[in-house]
Design a protein around this motif. Structure first.
Motif, PDB file in Angstrom:
ATOM      1  N   ALA A  69      71.593  37.290  61.699  1.00 48.68           N
ATOM      2  CA  ALA A  69      72.254  36.994  62.998  1.00 48.68           C
ATOM      3  C   ALA A  69      72.561  35.398  62.360  1.00 48.68           C
ATOM      4  O   ALA A  69      73.413  34.867  62.584  1.00 48.68           O
ATOM      5  CB  ALA A  69      72.233  37.169  64.036  1.00 48.68           C
ATOM      6  N   ASP A  70      71.651  34.971  61.941  1.00 49.97           N
ATOM      7  CA  ASP A  70      72.116  33.523  61.860  1.00 49.97           C
ATOM      8  C   ASP A  70      72.614  33.499  60.236  1.00 49.97           C
ATOM      9  O   ASP A  70      72.790  31.902  59.987  1.00 49.97           O
ATOM     10  CB  ASP A  70      70.017  32.670  61.775  1.00 49.97           C
ATOM     11  CG  ASP A  70      69.416  32.540  63.087  1.00 49.97           C
ATOM     12  OD1 ASP A  70      69.575  32.893  64.189  1.00 49.97           O
ATOM     13  OD2 ASP A  70      68.149  32.845  63.067  1.00 49.97           O
ATOM     14  N   ALA A  71      72.247  33.745  59.480  1.00 46.00           N
ATOM     15  CA  ALA A  71      72.547  33.534  58.535  1.00 46.00           C
ATOM     16  C   ALA A  71      74.037  33.870  58.608  1.00 46.00           C
ATOM     17  O   ALA A  71      75.121  33.571  57.940  1.00 46.00           O
ATOM     18  CB  ALA A  71      72.507  35.017  57.167  1.00 46.00           C
ATOM     19  N   SER A  72      74.519  34.301  59.587  1.00 44.59           N
ATOM     20  CA  SER A  72      76.168  35.236  59.709  1.00 44.59           C
ATOM     21  C   SER A  72      76.865  33.845  60.243  1.00 44.59           C
ATOM     22  O   SER A  72      77.903  32.969  60.295  1.00 44.59           O
ATOM     23  CB  SER A  72      76.610  36.273  60.565  1.00 44.59           C
ATOM     24  OG  SER A  72      76.197  37.497  59.818  1.00 44.59           O
ATOM     25  N   LEU A 136      73.569  26.061  54.973  1.00 44.45           N
ATOM     26  CA  LEU A 136      73.148  27.898  54.372  1.00 44.45           C
ATOM     27  C   LEU A 136      72.168  26.998  53.959  1.00 44.45           C
ATOM     28  O   LEU A 136      70.938  27.930  54.084  1.00 44.45           O
ATOM     29  CB  LEU A 136      74.088  27.688  53.043  1.00 44.45           C
ATOM     30  CG  LEU A 136      74.739  29.459  53.365  1.00 44.45           C
ATOM     31  CD1 LEU A 136      76.037  28.613  54.287  1.00 44.45           C
ATOM     32  CD2 LEU A 136      75.029  29.694  51.597  1.00 44.45           C
ATOM     33  N   VAL A 137      71.517  25.328  53.513  1.00 43.12           N
ATOM     34  CA  VAL A 137      70.217  25.586  52.977  1.00 43.12           C
ATOM     35  C   VAL A 137      70.114  25.003  54.353  1.00 43.12           C
ATOM     36  O   VAL A 137      68.005  24.932  54.487  1.00 43.12           O
ATOM     37  CB  VAL A 137      70.316  24.473  52.487  1.00 43.12           C
ATOM     38  CG1 VAL A 137      69.162  23.490  52.419  1.00 43.12           C
ATOM     39  CG2 VAL A 137      70.937  23.910  51.294  1.00 43.12           C
ATOM     40  N   ALA A 138      70.036  24.417  55.600  1.00 42.35           N
ATOM     41  CA  ALA A 138      70.468  24.907  56.769  1.00 42.35           C
ATOM     42  C   ALA A 138      69.418  25.777  56.692  1.00 42.35           C
ATOM     43  O   ALA A 138      68.407  26.095  57.867  1.00 42.35           O
ATOM     44  CB  ALA A 138      70.913  24.055  57.899  1.00 42.35           C
ATOM     45  N   GLY A 139      70.838  27.198  56.970  1.00 39.52           N
ATOM     46  CA  GLY A 139      70.060  28.196  57.375  1.00 39.52           C
ATOM     47  C   GLY A 139      68.723  28.992  56.768  1.00 39.52           C
ATOM     48  O   GLY A 139      68.359  29.500  57.430  1.00 39.52           O
ATOM     49  N   LEU A 140      68.199  28.333  55.523  1.00 36.01           N
ATOM     50  CA  LEU A 140      67.097  29.263  55.121  1.00 36.01           C
ATOM     51  C   LEU A 140      66.098  28.078  55.501  1.00 36.01           C
ATOM     52  O   LEU A 140      65.013  28.768  55.947  1.00 36.01           O
ATOM     53  CB  LEU A 140      67.012  28.825  53.347  1.00 36.01           C
ATOM     54  CG  LEU A 140      68.685  29.726  52.760  1.00 36.01           C
ATOM     55  CD1 LEU A 140      68.444  29.133  51.333  1.00 36.01           C
ATOM     56  CD2 LEU A 140      67.603  30.772  52.534  1.00 36.01           C
ATOM     57  N   ALA A 141      66.287  27.294  55.368  1.00 37.94           N
ATOM     58  CA  ALA A 141      65.400  26.256  56.575  1.00 37.94           C
ATOM     59  C   ALA A 141      64.377  27.346  57.626  1.00 37.94           C
ATOM     60  O   ALA A 141      63.559  26.984  58.751  1.00 37.94           O
ATOM     61  CB  ALA A 141      65.577  24.576  57.008  1.00 37.94           C
ATOM     62  N   THR A 142      65.505  27.761  58.440  1.00 35.96           N
ATOM     63  CA  THR A 142      65.225  28.071  60.029  1.00 35.96           C
ATOM     64  C   THR A 142      65.317  29.700  59.366  1.00 35.96           C
ATOM     65  O   THR A 142      65.243  29.707  61.003  1.00 35.96           O
ATOM     66  CB  THR A 142      66.625  27.492  60.558  1.00 35.96           C
ATOM     67  OG1 THR A 142      68.221  28.119  60.356  1.00 35.96           O
ATOM     68  CG2 THR A 142      66.648  26.024  61.019  1.00 35.96           C
ATOM     69  N   GLY A 143      64.827  30.252  58.440  1.00 35.72           N
ATOM     70  CA  GLY A 143      64.988  31.546  58.602  1.00 35.72           C
ATOM     71  C   GLY A 143      66.353  32.585  58.638  1.00 35.72           C
ATOM     72  O   GLY A 143      66.000  34.186  58.684  1.00 35.72           O
ATOM     73  N   ALA A 144      67.001  31.625  58.376  1.00 35.24           N
ATOM     74  CA  ALA A 144      68.046  33.035  57.906  1.00 35.24           C
ATOM     75  C   ALA A 144      68.449  33.635  56.922  1.00 35.24           C
ATOM     76  O   ALA A 144      67.375  32.825  55.760  1.00 35.24           O
ATOM     77  CB  ALA A 144      69.265  32.180  57.950  1.00 35.24           C
ATOM     78  N   SER A 145      68.674  34.744  56.966  1.00 36.61           N
ATOM     79  CA  SER A 145      68.444  35.933  55.717  1.00 36.61           C
ATOM     80  C   SER A 145      69.591  35.817  55.467  1.00 36.61           C
ATOM     81  O   SER A 145      70.662  36.866  55.319  1.00 36.61           O
ATOM     82  CB  SER A 145      67.709  37.354  55.537  1.00 36.61           C
ATOM     83  OG  SER A 145      67.446  38.330  55.067  1.00 36.61           O
ATOM     84  N   TYR A 146      69.967  36.149  53.767  1.00 36.06           N
ATOM     85  CA  TYR A 146      70.656  35.944  52.907  1.00 36.06           C
ATOM     86  C   TYR A 146      70.977  37.383  52.006  1.00 36.06           C
ATOM     87  O   TYR A 146      69.430  38.110  51.546  1.00 36.06           O
ATOM     88  CB  TYR A 146      71.624  34.625  52.704  1.00 36.06           C
ATOM     89  CG  TYR A 146      71.907  34.017  53.855  1.00 36.06           C
ATOM     90  CD1 TYR A 146      72.933  33.713  53.671  1.00 36.06           C
ATOM     91  CD2 TYR A 146      70.812  32.955  53.194  1.00 36.06           C
ATOM     92  CE1 TYR A 146      73.139  32.585  54.446  1.00 36.06           C
ATOM     93  CE2 TYR A 146      70.896  31.955  54.297  1.00 36.06           C
ATOM     94  CZ  TYR A 146      72.435  31.625  54.925  1.00 36.06           C
ATOM     95  OH  TYR A 146      72.455  30.010  55.246  1.00 36.06           O
ATOM     96  N   GLY A 147      72.073  38.215  51.145  1.00 42.90           N
ATOM     97  CA  GLY A 147      71.406  38.946  50.214  1.00 42.90           C
ATOM     98  C   GLY A 147      73.139  39.165  49.788  1.00 42.90           C
ATOM     99  O   GLY A 147      74.086  39.730  50.200  1.00 42.90           O
TER     100      GLY A 147
END
Length: 285
Positions: A69-72, A136-147
């Protein structure tokens, strides 16, 4: 026969020289635009950090949401960041040149209006890519999951990003021309970016928050690229559970083709506007 060959050869040389001049002018305007952005350190920091900061606020408010959800959300806000660059920064530079009467000088020079527009757009794409990547980097830093959906996702994401930038930079042009004032143009273009973002539920990333329902979210110039990027950067098994679908995600090749059509029409319209309204020439370079 020799004269005929010589004539063809001369024509080819003139065409090659014309293309070299065009490329040199486009490159010059690209470097000039990037230099102006670099010199405006506060504005540069703001446009790059704004979407990442907005995403951070979103994650704080939505504490307990899943990594996908964070990734979206980060993708939807990242697209907003790119739109903000295309509308605000691109428009701001264009309005500044208008206010400083630089186009009076440009008209007296052998400058190609299409080369100028191309150069400005190239610089805008670079900065827009930076704003999106920072989110997207901020998302990765806060645990967002991409694929990635597959190996084809990488070129699709890159192409979709470029096409989206082209569309929104052209949207800024009529606002700047109509406003005739940098402050008014800045407010108007910022309003467009923020309003479309809010009314369409984080650019279509959260359909439940959108005032527009149904499949139309897969066809608007801000929601189509957002949902297309989500389809290729967020695992498919989570779309329904996240509330991203319905409507069905735009996974078919026709959706990327539609985005390309939007971009082509936008570039043609932008070229006509710049050539006719700014250079006071015909309807085409």
């Amino acid at each position: 026969m020799a004269t005929e060959v010589e004539t063809v050869s001369e024509t080819e040389r003139e065409a090659d020289a014309g293309w070299r001049v065009w490329l040199e002018q486009a490159d010059a305007f690209t470097r000039r635009s990037l230099q102006e952005m670099r010199n405006s350190e506060i504005m540069l920091l703001w446009v790059l950090a704004f979407p990442a900061f907005m995403y951070s606020l979103q994650t704080v408010q939505g504490a307990g949401t899943t990594a996908t959800a964070d990734a979206s959300a980060s993708i939807g806000i990242g697209v907003l960041g790119s739109m903000f660059v295309c509308l605000f920064v691109f428009g701001n530079q264009l309005a500044t040149d208008l206010e400083d009467r630089r186009y009076v000088a440009y008209r007296s020079m052998p400058i190609s209006s299409s080369a100028e527009l191309t150069g400005r757009m190239a610089a805008g794409i670079v900065l827009a890519a930076g704003a999106f990547t920072a989110t997207l980097v901020a998302g990765l830093a806060t645990g967002a999951s991409y694929g990635l959906r597959g190996p084809e996702s990488i070129p699709i994401v890159l192409v979709a990003g470029v096409l989206t930038c082209l569309i929104w930079m052209v949207v800024a042009i009529p606002f700047v021309i109509a406003a005739g004032n940098k402050q008014v143009a800045t407010v108007a273009t910022t309003f467009v970016a923020v309003t479309t973002f809010i009314l369409t539920g984080i650019n279509g990333a959260v359909p439940a928050q959108s005032v527009i329902d149904g499949p139309v979210l897969n066809y608007l110039p801000n929601t189509l690229p957002t949902r297309l990027l989500i389809a290729h950067l967020v695992p498919a098994e989570s779309w329904t559970g996240l509330g991203i679908a319905p409507p069905a995600m735009p996974t078919g090749p026709g959706f990327l083709a539609l985005l390309a059509i939007y971009a082509v029409l936008a570039v043609v319209a932008g070229t006509v506007l710049v050539n006719r309204m700014l250079y006071d020439q015909g309807w085409w370079p």
